[in-house]
Design an enzyme around this catalytic site. Structure first.
Site, PDB file in Angstrom:
ATOM      1  N   ASN A  11       0.873  -1.176   0.000  1.00 23.13           N
ATOM      2  CA  ASN A  11       0.000   0.000   0.000  1.00 23.13           C
ATOM      3  C   ASN A  11       0.912   1.229   0.000  1.00 23.13           C
ATOM      4  O   ASN A  11       1.491   1.565   1.020  1.00 23.13           O
ATOM      5  CB  ASN A  11      -0.898  -0.043   1.245  1.00 23.13           C
ATOM      6  CG  ASN A  11      -1.704   1.227   1.425  1.00 23.13           C
ATOM      7  OD1 ASN A  11      -1.778   2.060   0.518  1.00 23.13           O
ATOM      8  ND2 ASN A  11      -2.310   1.383   2.591  1.00 23.13           N
ATOM      9  N   LYS A  13       0.137   4.277  -0.299  1.00 20.98           N
ATOM     10  CA  LYS A  13      -0.491   5.485   0.271  1.00 20.98           C
ATOM     11  C   LYS A  13      -0.210   6.689  -0.637  1.00 20.98           C
ATOM     12  O   LYS A  13      -0.159   6.527  -1.843  1.00 20.98           O
ATOM     13  CB  LYS A  13      -0.006   5.699   1.713  1.00 20.98           C
ATOM     14  CG  LYS A  13      -0.173   4.420   2.546  1.00 20.98           C
ATOM     15  CD  LYS A  13       0.032   4.611   4.021  1.00 20.98           C
ATOM     16  CE  LYS A  13      -0.163   3.269   4.726  1.00 20.98           C
ATOM     17  NZ  LYS A  13      -0.081   3.380   6.177  1.00 20.98           N
ATOM     18  N   HIS A  98      -9.483   1.395   5.069  1.00 23.88           N
ATOM     19  CA  HIS A  98      -8.195   1.553   5.736  1.00 23.88           C
ATOM     20  C   HIS A  98      -8.368   2.507   6.917  1.00 23.88           C
ATOM     21  O   HIS A  98      -9.144   3.467   6.832  1.00 23.88           O
ATOM     22  CB  HIS A  98      -7.156   2.097   4.753  1.00 23.88           C
ATOM     23  CG  HIS A  98      -5.771   2.062   5.318  1.00 23.88           C
ATOM     24  ND1 HIS A  98      -5.325   3.026   6.187  1.00 23.88           N
ATOM     25  CD2 HIS A  98      -4.756   1.178   5.167  1.00 23.88           C
ATOM     26  CE1 HIS A  98      -4.077   2.730   6.547  1.00 23.88           C
ATOM     27  NE2 HIS A  98      -3.706   1.611   5.946  1.00 23.88           N
ATOM     28  N   GLU A 100      -6.741   4.883   7.947  1.00 25.95           N
ATOM     29  CA  GLU A 100      -6.534   6.305   7.619  1.00 25.95           C
ATOM     30  C   GLU A 100      -7.778   6.899   6.953  1.00 25.95           C
ATOM     31  O   GLU A 100      -8.091   8.079   7.145  1.00 25.95           O
ATOM     32  CB  GLU A 100      -5.289   6.447   6.727  1.00 25.95           C
ATOM     33  CG  GLU A 100      -4.007   6.220   7.534  1.00 25.95           C
ATOM     34  CD  GLU A 100      -2.844   5.636   6.763  1.00 25.95           C
ATOM     35  OE1 GLU A 100      -2.841   5.710   5.518  1.00 25.95           O
ATOM     36  OE2 GLU A 100      -1.932   5.084   7.411  1.00 25.95           O
ATOM     37  N   GLU A 167      -5.533  -4.739  10.623  1.00 24.53           N
ATOM     38  CA  GLU A 167      -4.461  -3.768  10.802  1.00 24.53           C
ATOM     39  C   GLU A 167      -4.669  -3.009  12.101  1.00 24.53           C
ATOM     40  O   GLU A 167      -5.404  -2.004  12.128  1.00 24.53           O
ATOM     41  CB  GLU A 167      -4.443  -2.775   9.636  1.00 24.53           C
ATOM     42  CG  GLU A 167      -4.181  -3.417   8.296  1.00 24.53           C
ATOM     43  CD  GLU A 167      -3.583  -2.405   7.326  1.00 24.53           C
ATOM     44  OE1 GLU A 167      -2.445  -2.618   6.898  1.00 24.53           O
ATOM     45  OE2 GLU A 167      -4.240  -1.391   7.037  1.00 24.53           O
ATOM     46  N   GLY A 173       2.565   2.212  10.704  1.00 28.84           N
ATOM     47  CA  GLY A 173       3.541   3.288  10.556  1.00 28.84           C
ATOM     48  C   GLY A 173       4.281   3.643  11.835  1.00 28.84           C
ATOM     49  O   GLY A 173       4.948   4.668  11.916  1.00 28.84           O
ATOM     50  N   SER A 211       3.326  -2.179  10.271  1.00 30.22           N
ATOM     51  CA  SER A 211       4.778  -2.292  10.439  1.00 30.22           C
ATOM     52  C   SER A 211       5.329  -3.673  10.056  1.00 30.22           C
ATOM     53  O   SER A 211       6.261  -4.157  10.696  1.00 30.22           O
ATOM     54  CB  SER A 211       5.184  -1.903  11.861  1.00 30.22           C
ATOM     55  OG  SER A 211       4.864  -0.527  12.092  1.00 30.22           O
TER      56      SER A 211
END
Ligand code: PGA
Length: 247
Positions: A11, A13, A98, A100, A167, A173, A211
């Site tokens: 991904n 992003k 996701h 985010e 996730e 991250g 991660s």
């Protein structure tokens, strides 16, 4: 492509330009020539890269995915990208929900449900993301939160094609990864949910994300319920993406 193989999905992003994407694929081609991969490779670049990278991805056997889509099929939605547009340029999978998107763009269960439906109706497969925040985990709520996300997000889900990605938000991250045991527990709970809910539930790949890196990929991928990895930061360089795929 063999559905029994684990999936390694990158991904990207909001990273990499089209020319950087091309360089990535050229480097990946070189690496794959030195050591083949027995996993399904998938990349989710930004929208503006999709059509420009589609042919090179196809050549390398890399499946093309998108990071998001609109729920509506067409019309006056300035700035949005429809599932038909994605399908048309060779996209096969779309990341839906996701963290985010949930957190920064306020996407709720109803929106995600509609997006997942739009994806399957266009002949593609959603990668439906779930995961708890650190506060929720510390309050022992992780399981409840994830089950609720599945319950509401997949209510009335209309097709037999689906990928789920677990996730944990605190691992995305941050350099903190769920331990293989934490992941095993959650993946087993997700599997049980899917089997209870869908006739095809035992076949849905459940990816882990957060991660994932070359040095922890092997331990995660050794877990029987981990059907692959959704990789952010470590998918931005061809070498680390390839090393994860070889782990
Ligand atoms: P990360 O991102 O690998 O950089 O933690 C994973 C993701 O958000 O899909």
């Amino acid at each position: 492509m063999n559905p029994d193989l684990q999936i390694i999905a990158g991904n990207w992003k909001m990273n990499l330009t089209l020319s950087q994407g091309r360089e990535f694929l050229a480097a990946l081609r070189g690496l794959l020539a030195t050591g083949a991969v027995r996993r399904r490779l998938m990349l989710a670049p930004n929208f503006t890269l999709l059509s420009g990278l589609a042919a090179a991805c196809r050549e390398l056997g890399v499946v093309l995915a998108a990071q998001n889509c609109a729920a509506a099929p067409a019309g006056a939605y300035t700035g949005e990208t429809s599932t038909a547009m994605l399908r048309d340029v060779g996209v096969e999978y779309v990341i839906v929900g996701h963290s985010e998107r949930r957190r920064l763009f306020g996407e709720d269960d109803a929106t995600l449900r509609a997006k997942a439906r739009a994806v399957v109706e266009s002949g593609m497969t959603p990668i439906f993301c779930v995961g708890e925040t650190l506060e929720q985990r510390q309050a022992q709520e992780a399981l409840r939160v994830v089950m609720r996300q599945l319950e509401f997000g997949l209510e009335g889900y209309p097709a037999e094609r689906l990928v789920v990605a677990y996730e944990p938000v605190w691992a995305i991250g941050t350099g903190r990864t769920a331990t293989p045991e934490d992941a095993r527990k959650m993946h087993t709970a997700i599997r049980n949910f899917l089997v209870r809910r869908f006739s095809f539930g035992s076949e849905v790949p459940i990816l882990y994300g957060g991660s994932a890196k070359p040095d922890n990929a092997a331990a995660l991928l050794a877990e029987p319920e981990i059907g692959g990895l959704l990789v952010g930061g470590a998918s931005l360089a061809a070498e680390s993406f390839w090393r994860i795929a070889r782990a």
